[in-house]
Design an enzyme around this catalytic site. Structure first.
Site, mmCIF file in Angstrom:
data_model
loop_
_atom_site.group_PDB
_atom_site.id
_atom_site.type_symbol
_atom_site.label_atom_id
_atom_site.label_comp_id
_atom_site.label_asym_id
_atom_site.label_seq_id
_atom_site.Cartn_x
_atom_site.Cartn_y
_atom_site.Cartn_z
ATOM 1 N N HIS A 86 22.286 50.768 -0.336
ATOM 2 C CA HIS A 86 23.091 51.998 -0.258
ATOM 3 C C HIS A 86 24.392 51.774 0.517
ATOM 4 O O HIS A 86 24.906 52.671 1.189
ATOM 5 C CB HIS A 86 22.291 53.143 0.379
ATOM 6 C CG HIS A 86 21.097 53.557 -0.414
ATOM 7 N ND1 HIS A 86 21.153 54.452 -1.454
ATOM 8 C CD2 HIS A 86 19.793 53.167 -0.329
ATOM 9 C CE1 HIS A 86 19.950 54.623 -1.975
ATOM 10 N NE2 HIS A 86 19.108 53.838 -1.311
ATOM 11 N N ASN A 159 16.712 60.215 -3.826
ATOM 12 C CA ASN A 159 17.451 59.538 -4.890
ATOM 13 C C ASN A 159 17.711 60.515 -6.032
ATOM 14 O O ASN A 159 17.240 61.652 -6.018
ATOM 15 C CB ASN A 159 16.651 58.335 -5.420
ATOM 16 C CG ASN A 159 16.559 57.206 -4.415
ATOM 17 O OD1 ASN A 159 17.459 57.006 -3.609
ATOM 18 N ND2 ASN A 159 15.471 56.458 -4.470
ATOM 19 N N HIS A 350 17.116 59.375 8.228
ATOM 20 C CA HIS A 350 15.779 58.833 8.486
ATOM 21 C C HIS A 350 14.752 59.865 8.004
ATOM 22 O O HIS A 350 14.749 60.998 8.481
ATOM 23 C CB HIS A 350 15.611 58.580 9.979
ATOM 24 C CG HIS A 350 14.291 58.003 10.376
ATOM 25 N ND1 HIS A 350 13.394 57.468 9.479
ATOM 26 C CD2 HIS A 350 13.699 57.868 11.599
ATOM 27 C CE1 HIS A 350 12.328 57.038 10.114
ATOM 28 N NE2 HIS A 350 12.485 57.267 11.407
ATOM 29 N N TYR A 373 13.437 52.696 8.469
ATOM 30 C CA TYR A 373 14.756 53.313 8.676
ATOM 31 C C TYR A 373 15.191 53.214 10.136
ATOM 32 O O TYR A 373 16.338 52.871 10.433
ATOM 33 C CB TYR A 373 14.734 54.780 8.229
ATOM 34 C CG TYR A 373 14.933 54.966 6.747
ATOM 35 C CD1 TYR A 373 16.082 55.561 6.245
ATOM 36 C CD2 TYR A 373 13.961 54.547 5.839
ATOM 37 C CE1 TYR A 373 16.264 55.732 4.879
ATOM 38 C CE2 TYR A 373 14.139 54.711 4.481
ATOM 39 C CZ TYR A 373 15.284 55.298 4.002
ATOM 40 O OH TYR A 373 15.475 55.453 2.657
#
Length: 393
Positions: A86, A159, A350, A373
């Site tokens: 990302h 997503n 997160h 994360y």
């Protein structure tokens, strides 16, 4: 000789007075366009930002010049590692408004009052490509939302596809190493359909569902404004009586879902690699604000095992004709960032950032993300104080 010393002394005094007067004249110009004075990190006002402190006219520079050291140190450290995944992202600010109270299902404060506006920050991204890659690659898109609620920050990190490649997070390093450019030649950039990725696909049957999405038009969205978002995992809503329900989150774009065809994506990548970020930026600048409705699918705990698949398996979706999506609110993106590095690049999402009323499930992939994360952000953003960066506060 005495007269010469007196003359030199007076000359030096005049020189010092002239320099002080010059400094005072310069001082009013060391402000920004809002009149804020330039200072060091400690709040000390400074006028001269173009000369270091030197020993003599020619130098050398004296290292006691704290302003010089501070400025150079900032420059030397002003880059942070790009995200492993990302990396290529673009973001905007906005607000979320509820359609109706969700108090029956969750005690989350920001989901109680339809009259309350909750600030949000949303980052869209591709997964595989580097920071300098193109926007229109065939790839999954990240859709991450940070809600700045009165109970703390809640991050819905999702997503644009409702399922995922794998069932267990221990495979995630293998997936990403496979889908990234091939190690011997660092090609292809920002593309998934290549040998090492197909090797992974051939050896992991659980990926079949995601590949059908990944090779469809959904992997080449027309615009961030025309793209769905999904929380992917099953989470829990918990109300003030302690009753919990399984929940899946959906973002539905008000403009509908639109995609590019492959040839369009290829042409656009060559003509304007910033196509999707430019589209988002310009839409917000002219007041054509992107809007997304938040929807939820909910299941009662007693219905967990009534399906012929595991409802906690992230490679499966809950069919909307069986578990309808209830639209509960709308998000509007109405302000562009002021500084991409300070906001878009330093924002830390997160899935473990939840608020009372939203909880986790036993999904192994989700459990792995809850570790990964935070681990990533500790190394990427320089330690545990990254939550003090303004965009994360």
């Amino acid at each position: 000789m005495k007269g010469d010393c007196v003359d030199n002394s007076k000359s030096n005094q005049r020189k010092n007075l002239d320099e002080n007067a010059k400094d005072q004249q310069l001082e009013p110009f060391r402000v920004d366009n809002e009149g804020k004075k330039m200072t060091t990190n400690q709040g000390l006002k400074v006028s001269n930002d173009e000369n270091s402190l030197k020993a003599g006219v020619r130098g050398p520079t004296i290292m006691e010049d704290f302003h010089f050291r501070e400025k150079i140190t900032h420059f030397d450290h002003e880059r942070i590692p790009e995200r492993v995944v990302h990396a290529r992202g673009f973001a905007a600010h906005g607000e979320f408004e509820l359609y109706e109270s969700m108090g029956e299902y969750t005690k989350a404060s920001f989901l109680q009052d339809p009259n309350k506006k909750t600030p949000v920050f949303v980052r869209f991204s591709t997964v595989v490509g580097s920071l300098g890659s193109m926007d229109t690659a065939r790839d999954v898109r990240g859709f991450a939302t940070k809600f700045y609620t009165d109970e703390g920050n809640y991050d819905l990190v999702g997503n644009n596809i409702p399922v995922f490649f794998i069932q267990d997070a221990i495979k995630f390093p293998d997936l990403i190493h496979a889908v990234k450019p091939e190690p011997h030649n660092e090609m292809p950039q920002a593309a998934s359909a290549h040998d090492t990725f197909w090797d992974f696909v051939a050896n992991n049957q659980e990926i079949a569902h995601m590949i059908m999405w990944h090779m469809s038009d959904r992997a080449i969205p027309r615009s961030f404004r025309m793209m769905e978002g999904f929380g992917v995992h099953a989470f829990r809503f918990v109300n003030d009586k302690g009753k919990s329900r399984f929940v899946k989150f959906h973002w539905k774009p008000v403009l509908g879902v639109h995609s590019l065809i492959w040839d369009e994506a290829q042409i656009i990548a060559g003509k304007d690699p910033d196509f999707q970020r430019r589209d988002l930026w310009e839409s917000i600048e002219i007041g054509d604000y992107p809007e997304y409705e938040l929807g939820v699918q909910m299941l009662e705990p007693e219905d967990e095992f009534k399906f012929d698949f595991d409802i906690l398996d992230a490679t499966k979706l809950w069919p909307e004709e069986i578990v309808p999506v209830k639209k509960i609110g709308k998000m509007t993106l109405n302000r562009n960032v002021d500084n991409v590095f300070a906001e878009t690049e330093q924002v830390a999402f997160h899935p473990g950032n939840v608020v009372p009323g939203i909880d986790f499930t036993n999904d192994p992939l989700l459990q792995g993300r809850l570790f990964s994360y935070l681990d990533t952000q500790l190394i990427r953003l320089g330690g545990p104080n990254f939550s003090e960066i303004p965009i994360n506060r």
